[in-house]
Write a protein that holds these residues in place. Structure first.
Motif, PDB file in Angstrom:
ATOM      1  N   GLY A 108      16.757  -2.229  -4.931  1.00  0.00           N
ATOM      2  CA  GLY A 108      17.018  -2.796  -3.618  1.00  0.00           C
ATOM      3  C   GLY A 108      16.859  -1.817  -2.480  1.00  0.00           C
ATOM      4  O   GLY A 108      17.359  -2.071  -1.367  1.00  0.00           O
ATOM      5  N   ARG A 110       7.896   3.448  -6.838  1.00  0.00           N
ATOM      6  CA  ARG A 110       8.026   2.288  -5.949  1.00  0.00           C
ATOM      7  C   ARG A 110       8.641   1.094  -6.687  1.00  0.00           C
ATOM      8  O   ARG A 110       9.404   0.322  -6.102  1.00  0.00           O
ATOM      9  CB  ARG A 110       6.660   1.933  -5.381  1.00  0.00           C
ATOM     10  CG  ARG A 110       6.280   2.839  -4.211  1.00  0.00           C
ATOM     11  CD  ARG A 110       5.101   2.341  -3.459  1.00  0.00           C
ATOM     12  NE  ARG A 110       4.981   3.042  -2.194  1.00  0.00           N
ATOM     13  CZ  ARG A 110       3.858   3.159  -1.504  1.00  0.00           C
ATOM     14  NH1 ARG A 110       2.738   2.610  -1.965  1.00  0.00           N
ATOM     15  NH2 ARG A 110       3.837   3.798  -0.344  1.00  0.00           N
ATOM     16  N   GLN A 111       8.305   0.937  -7.946  1.00  0.00           N
ATOM     17  CA  GLN A 111       8.911  -0.154  -8.714  1.00  0.00           C
ATOM     18  C   GLN A 111      10.412   0.071  -8.886  1.00  0.00           C
ATOM     19  O   GLN A 111      11.203  -0.884  -8.799  1.00  0.00           O
ATOM     20  CB  GLN A 111       8.224  -0.276 -10.072  1.00  0.00           C
ATOM     21  CG  GLN A 111       6.822  -0.857 -10.012  1.00  0.00           C
ATOM     22  CD  GLN A 111       6.188  -0.982 -11.381  1.00  0.00           C
ATOM     23  OE1 GLN A 111       6.684  -0.433 -12.365  1.00  0.00           O
ATOM     24  NE2 GLN A 111       5.079  -1.708 -11.468  1.00  0.00           N
ATOM     25  N   GLN A 112      10.809   1.312  -9.147  1.00  0.00           N
ATOM     26  CA  GLN A 112      12.227   1.603  -9.308  1.00  0.00           C
ATOM     27  C   GLN A 112      12.972   1.407  -7.989  1.00  0.00           C
ATOM     28  O   GLN A 112      14.112   0.905  -7.985  1.00  0.00           O
ATOM     29  CB  GLN A 112      12.408   3.031  -9.820  1.00  0.00           C
ATOM     30  CG  GLN A 112      11.930   3.232 -11.253  1.00  0.00           C
ATOM     31  CD  GLN A 112      11.982   4.679 -11.691  1.00  0.00           C
ATOM     32  OE1 GLN A 112      12.245   5.584 -10.882  1.00  0.00           O
ATOM     33  NE2 GLN A 112      11.741   4.924 -12.978  1.00  0.00           N
ATOM     34  N   ALA A 113      12.353   1.792  -6.870  1.00  0.00           N
ATOM     35  CA  ALA A 113      12.998   1.597  -5.566  1.00  0.00           C
ATOM     36  C   ALA A 113      13.160   0.106  -5.267  1.00  0.00           C
ATOM     37  O   ALA A 113      14.190  -0.329  -4.731  1.00  0.00           O
ATOM     38  CB  ALA A 113      12.181   2.281  -4.476  1.00  0.00           C
ATOM     39  N   HIS A 114      12.166  -0.674  -5.609  1.00  0.00           N
ATOM     40  CA  HIS A 114      12.258  -2.119  -5.384  1.00  0.00           C
ATOM     41  C   HIS A 114      13.333  -2.749  -6.271  1.00  0.00           C
ATOM     42  O   HIS A 114      14.084  -3.627  -5.820  1.00  0.00           O
ATOM     43  CB  HIS A 114      10.900  -2.766  -5.673  1.00  0.00           C
ATOM     44  CG  HIS A 114      10.900  -4.254  -5.545  1.00  0.00           C
ATOM     45  ND1 HIS A 114      10.992  -4.904  -4.333  1.00  0.00           N
ATOM     46  CD2 HIS A 114      10.824  -5.237  -6.491  1.00  0.00           C
ATOM     47  CE1 HIS A 114      10.965  -6.209  -4.531  1.00  0.00           C
ATOM     48  NE2 HIS A 114      10.867  -6.441  -5.831  1.00  0.00           N
ATOM     49  N   ALA A 115      13.410  -2.315  -7.540  1.00  0.00           N
ATOM     50  CA  ALA A 115      14.418  -2.866  -8.442  1.00  0.00           C
ATOM     51  C   ALA A 115      15.833  -2.506  -7.996  1.00  0.00           C
ATOM     52  O   ALA A 115      16.770  -3.286  -8.208  1.00  0.00           O
ATOM     53  CB  ALA A 115      14.173  -2.368  -9.866  1.00  0.00           C
ATOM     54  N   TYR A 133      -1.428  -1.478  -2.729  1.00  0.00           N
ATOM     55  CA  TYR A 133      -0.218  -2.155  -2.253  1.00  0.00           C
ATOM     56  C   TYR A 133      -0.470  -2.883  -0.934  1.00  0.00           C
ATOM     57  O   TYR A 133       0.018  -4.004  -0.728  1.00  0.00           O
ATOM     58  CB  TYR A 133       0.927  -1.147  -2.095  1.00  0.00           C
ATOM     59  CG  TYR A 133       1.853  -1.095  -3.276  1.00  0.00           C
ATOM     60  CD1 TYR A 133       2.707  -2.170  -3.565  1.00  0.00           C
ATOM     61  CD2 TYR A 133       1.890   0.007  -4.111  1.00  0.00           C
ATOM     62  CE1 TYR A 133       3.554  -2.127  -4.654  1.00  0.00           C
ATOM     63  CE2 TYR A 133       2.749   0.054  -5.205  1.00  0.00           C
ATOM     64  CZ  TYR A 133       3.576  -1.017  -5.465  1.00  0.00           C
ATOM     65  OH  TYR A 133       4.427  -0.974  -6.556  1.00  0.00           O
ATOM     66  N   PRO A 141      -0.311  -7.371  -7.948  1.00  0.00           N
ATOM     67  CA  PRO A 141       0.199  -6.032  -7.615  1.00  0.00           C
ATOM     68  C   PRO A 141      -0.456  -4.975  -8.483  1.00  0.00           C
ATOM     69  O   PRO A 141      -0.976  -5.276  -9.571  1.00  0.00           O
ATOM     70  CB  PRO A 141       1.702  -6.153  -7.901  1.00  0.00           C
ATOM     71  CG  PRO A 141       1.819  -7.277  -8.874  1.00  0.00           C
ATOM     72  CD  PRO A 141       0.727  -8.241  -8.523  1.00  0.00           C
ATOM     73  N   PHE A 185       0.099  -6.871  -0.368  1.00  0.00           N
ATOM     74  CA  PHE A 185       0.977  -7.446   0.657  1.00  0.00           C
ATOM     75  C   PHE A 185       0.173  -8.331   1.621  1.00  0.00           C
ATOM     76  O   PHE A 185       0.660  -9.376   2.061  1.00  0.00           O
ATOM     77  CB  PHE A 185       1.684  -6.334   1.420  1.00  0.00           C
ATOM     78  CG  PHE A 185       2.689  -5.576   0.589  1.00  0.00           C
ATOM     79  CD1 PHE A 185       3.466  -6.230  -0.350  1.00  0.00           C
ATOM     80  CD2 PHE A 185       2.863  -4.206   0.754  1.00  0.00           C
ATOM     81  CE1 PHE A 185       4.397  -5.542  -1.119  1.00  0.00           C
ATOM     82  CE2 PHE A 185       3.783  -3.507  -0.015  1.00  0.00           C
ATOM     83  CZ  PHE A 185       4.549  -4.181  -0.945  1.00  0.00           C
ATOM     84  N   PRO A 243      14.636   0.513   0.368  1.00  0.00           N
ATOM     85  CA  PRO A 243      13.468   0.239   1.212  1.00  0.00           C
ATOM     86  C   PRO A 243      12.185   0.733   0.548  1.00  0.00           C
ATOM     87  O   PRO A 243      12.200   1.617  -0.317  1.00  0.00           O
ATOM     88  CB  PRO A 243      13.769   1.008   2.503  1.00  0.00           C
ATOM     89  CG  PRO A 243      15.235   1.248   2.485  1.00  0.00           C
ATOM     90  CD  PRO A 243      15.631   1.354   1.045  1.00  0.00           C
ATOM     91  N   HIS A 244      11.082   0.143   0.986  1.00  0.00           N
ATOM     92  CA  HIS A 244       9.777   0.529   0.454  1.00  0.00           C
ATOM     93  C   HIS A 244       9.481   1.977   0.812  1.00  0.00           C
ATOM     94  O   HIS A 244       9.614   2.391   1.977  1.00  0.00           O
ATOM     95  CB  HIS A 244       8.696  -0.384   1.035  1.00  0.00           C
ATOM     96  CG  HIS A 244       7.318  -0.117   0.504  1.00  0.00           C
ATOM     97  ND1 HIS A 244       6.929  -0.495  -0.771  1.00  0.00           N
ATOM     98  CD2 HIS A 244       6.250   0.501   1.065  1.00  0.00           C
ATOM     99  CE1 HIS A 244       5.664  -0.141  -0.961  1.00  0.00           C
ATOM    100  NE2 HIS A 244       5.243   0.465   0.132  1.00  0.00           N
TER     101      HIS A 244
END
Length: 383
Positions: free
Chosen positions: A44, A37-42, A89, A107, A93, A46-47
């Motif tokens: 750009g 999830r951190q790599q997906a956020h970095a 998570y 987080p 949020f 979607p979650h």
């Protein structure tokens, strides 16, 4: 209502190895999911949804040589580790958006194999059971010996196996408990929590502060010194670490036992209990931090809260800024500045007060004023 029932486990050496394997697999799945999830956020992206994350870090990971050993433990353990990540998570949020009350939540972060506490959870899907011989049957672990200190009131919905810093194993069952209202009584009590006395009741009784940590400081200091003299990472260091953890565990167990017994006695004797809503986190930043943590006020109030709900009692929390100590419980006059070293004082109306007993009586009066059934009745107790 749901409650937790904890029991001591005594696994065999082979079962200890299987539990250690399960702890490691659950920790790996949690960290892999967090990293994805951190790599997906970095990047750009979607979650990642819960289902997509489970497919990636569990189902597909088992097919790779690097994570093939995940299949050696129950799949429910891995799914529950991922569920913990998803819950963390969601709480984060909700805290960011303001939907969650209370202090802000950070987080989720990676779990370490060096953490003092390791835990895995089995739900009904894992088909854990209690055998006819009184042992706890866990999938891919075996029948573990349990010390049953009391009976479970109902069928457990889940069980969490915990290993603490002292190397002890516990089984924590989640069970549904029906309300068990106690016979009605006219007694009500206000409680003033403190450090000189752990609790002062509005009827004049004073509960001494056990000071479990202070009483064992010499033993803890010796254990800490023995640990500091060992080489880091050596076998002697590991043994000294366990010795120190066992000493701290005895202190925590004694404090918890004291709080359970006192809270049960107060709830059984009184129909309504009134306490102050203390900011323990703020008090723990002062020079009295060690004494505040040693008292364990938060755990005691939490026990009062759930026991009151279970046994049909009323628990009222009043504002922490209420001037309970400086307010005369006889006439209601507010005294001026009063240093903490003043433990007794006299009101111009002629009443003499013990500071702590007077505070407990004012706490009870304030709690009566907040209760709906106090409207139109006498609120302040007799002098």
């Amino acid at each position: 209502m749901q409650l937790r029932y904890n029991f001591r486990l005594y696994p065999t050496p082979g079962q200890c190895a299987a539990l250690a394997r399960a702890f490691g697999c659950a920790r790996t799945v949690f960290n892999d999911g967090l990293r994805a999830r951190q790599q997906a956020h970095a990047a750009g992206l979607p979650h990642l949804s819960d289902g997509e994350l489970s497919q990636r870090v569990i189902t597909e990971a088992k097919k790779t040589p690097e994570r093939a050993w995940l299949g050696e433990v129950s799949a429910v353990v891995l799914q529950q580790a991922l569920a913990d990540l998803n819950t963390a998570y969601r709480n984060f949020f909700a805290s960011l958006s303001g939907k969650r009350k209370g202090p802000s939540i950070a987080p989720p972060r990676f779990r370490s194999r060096k953490d003092n506490r390791q835990a895995i959870r089995f739900t009904r899907n894992a088909r854990f059971s209690i055998t006819a011989g009184g042992k706890l049957r866990l999938p891919k672990i075996g029948d573990v010996t349990v010390t049953w200190s009391r009976r479970l009131p109902s069928e457990p919905s889940s069980v969490t196996v915990v290993k603490d810093a002292a190397g002890r194993y516990f089984a924590s069952f989640v069970v549904d408990v029906a309300a068990e209202p106690l016979p009605q009584t006219a007694a009500e009590v206000g409680i003033d929590l403190g450090l000189t006395h752990f609790a002062v009741l509005s009827d004049g009784r004073k509960i001494d502060n056990p000071r479990f940590l202070r009483r064992t400081e010499r033993r803890l200091r010796k254990a800490q010194q023995a640990l500091s003299r060992t080489a880091k990472g050596s076998n002697n260091s590991k043994k000294a670490t366990v010795t120190l953890a066992c000493a701290h565990a005895r202190v925590a167990d004694a404090r918890r036992d004291f709080a359970h017994k006192l809270s049960t006695r107060i709830i059984r004797e009184n129909q309504a209990v009134v306490v102050e809503d203390l900011c323990v986190k703020g008090l723990a930043r002062t020079r009295l931090a060690t004494s505040v943590h040693d008292a364990g006020w938060s755990a005691f109030v939490n026990m009062l809260e759930y026991k009151a709900a279970r046994y049909g009692r009323t628990l009222v929390k009043i504002d922490r800024w209420f001037p309970s100590s400086k307010l005369c419980s006889a006439c209601g006059a507010l005294a001026g500045s009063m240093p903490l070293n003043v433990r007794s004082w006299a009101c111009p109306c002629g009443a003499s007060h013990d500071r702590d007993v007077n505070a407990a009586q004012n706490i009870l009066a304030a709690g009566r004023a907040e209760r709906l059934n106090a409207c139109g009745g006498t609120v302040r107790p007799a002098a």
